[in-house]
Scaffold this motif. Structure first.
Motif: not given
Length: 416
Positions: A297, A301, A304, A317, A321, A404, A407
């Motif tokens: 993650v 970043k 994402i 997201m 993950f 994640a 973010t």
């Protein structure tokens, strides 16, 4: 959890190593191996523990039944009356009169302690535990008045006895003389040698027709005990309660749990302890999954944030993950199951190989009661192991997936 096409593509991309991401891939691979080894260890150990208990139970019950009524003073005079009532008791499959007495046995100058057992000939013929494990001789030669016996294989080895040889049984219940009691010594021909696989039985048992045992032990028409088999071993005490109550003045009823309570209690405790101790391996593995996803993650970043600005949702997201973490744990679990079943199939070969390499006897039957390493797989335990591996992985994957999804693309891309 259904993934869209682009979510599957991204999850697949993140599962494979990219440039500068080799370390993350190594950590993920370690997680995979750790899950595999943890599941394999649980499957193998729990199956062996179950097999040990089941094999021990089958062989002990095959010779001692689910319960026995032992006559006071070693004598049960009214045994025919008890047999008749047991046949009318619901849940009783069979009732077998027995005579058991510790004696001494001699063969060519060698002496060993033995357990002489007298049984009716028809019961001897019907006992599968013994008749399916004959290593020498013929059980058909055991007939009343023939002066023939069958002995365990390890007793035969200790004495050096072979079929056709003469073994002498020494009973302390002999003739009274002015100088005391003279032990009774009777010789018998060894008609058969059997090996049931339980060390204590193979090392001590001498089997003979009941009439010969009554003559040897001067019991006249009495027997020592009656062995019962029931439809439900777990409820044997409830099934035999009427018999125990009606004949309490003649003998005491003991079920298989009481006869082997220390052994089976120890196995039950060890089974539970081993499950939870080995479960720690799986917990260590899912910690590795957690750490690898956290690093992934952090490394992704910026990617994402870009996907979020292009319209990817927080839910999307999370799903990506979660899929990465669950894929690693699922593949590790499947590999662990396959490797565990493979080891179980070749378990005795593995034990023999290790013994040959180390020169150590890893499976001493005098300690472990059973001559070979047993195994019996319980489908419900396999499901529990799979549930533990996948469930713990799912819980530990939630945190990096949530990080994640949370973010903030503005904060990440502000200085890009």
């Amino acid at each position: 959890m259904i993934l869209s096409r682009h979510e599957r593509m991204i999850a697949k991309r993140y599962l494979l190593p990219g440039k500068g991401e080799r370390f993350i891939f190594v950590v993920a691979s370690i997680s995979f191996v750790a899950v595999m080894l943890g599941v394999m260890a649980l499957v193998v150990v729990m199956s062996v523990m179950n097999g040990f208990r089941a094999d021990l139970f089958d062989k002990i019950v095959g010779l001692n039944g689910h319960a026995v009524m032992q006559g006071y003073g070693g004598r049960l005079p009214d045994w025919r009356e008890i047999l008749e009532e047991s046949r009318q008791t619901e849940g009783v499959v069979s009732a077998t009169p027995l005579i058991e007495q510790p004696l001494m046995a001699s063969y060519d100058g060698r002496v060993e302690g033995v357990l002489a057992r007298g049984m009716q000939v028809e019961d001897i013929r019907a006992n599968e535990t013994i008749n399916e494990n004959i290593v020498a001789g013929d059980m058909e030669r055991l007939t009343p008045g023939s002066s023939r016996v069958a002995i365990g294989s390890r007793l035969a080895t200790a004495l050096g006895a072979v079929t056709g040889g003469q073994i002498s049984l020494i009973s302390p219940q002999g003739r009274s003389t002015p100088f005391g009691t003279v032990p009774r010594i009777v010789s018998y021909e060894v008609a058969a040698i059997f090996e049931v696989g339980v060390y204590d039985f193979d090392k001590a048992f001498v089997l003979m027709p009941m009439e010969d045992a009554q003559t040897l032990l001067l019991l006249e028409d009495a027997v020592g005990m009656i062995e019962f088999d029931t439809t439900d071993p777990e409820n044997v005490r409830e099934i035999l309660e009427p018999i125990a109550r009606n004949y309490a003045a003649q003998g005491v009823l003991t079920d298989w749990r009481e006869m082997n309570s220390q052994l089976f209690d120890a196995l039950a405790v060890e089974r539970v302890v081993m499950f939870w101790v080995l479960s720690l391996i799986i917990l260590v593995a899912v910690f590795n999954i957690l750490s690898s996803l956290i690093m992934l993650v952090r490394a992704k970043k910026r990617d994402i944030a870009i996907m979020r600005t292009m319209g990817a949702s927080r839910r999307s997201m999370m799903k990506i993950f979660l899929t990465i973490g669950m894929t690693t744990s699922t593949l590790g679990t499947l590999a662990g199951l396959g490797l565990g079943f493979l080891l179980l199939h070749f378990r005795q070969n593995v034990v023999n190989f290790v013994q040959a390499v180390t020169g150590q006897n890893l499976w001493d039957p005098s300690v472990r009661f059973i001559t070979e390493l047993p195994a019996r797989t319980d489908p419900f335990e396999i499901l529990a192991i799979v549930g533990l591996a996948l469930g713990s992985a799912f819980v530990f994957t939630l945190y990096p997936a949530f990080k994640a999804a949370s973010t903030d693309p503005v904060q990440v891309l502000r200085y890009e």
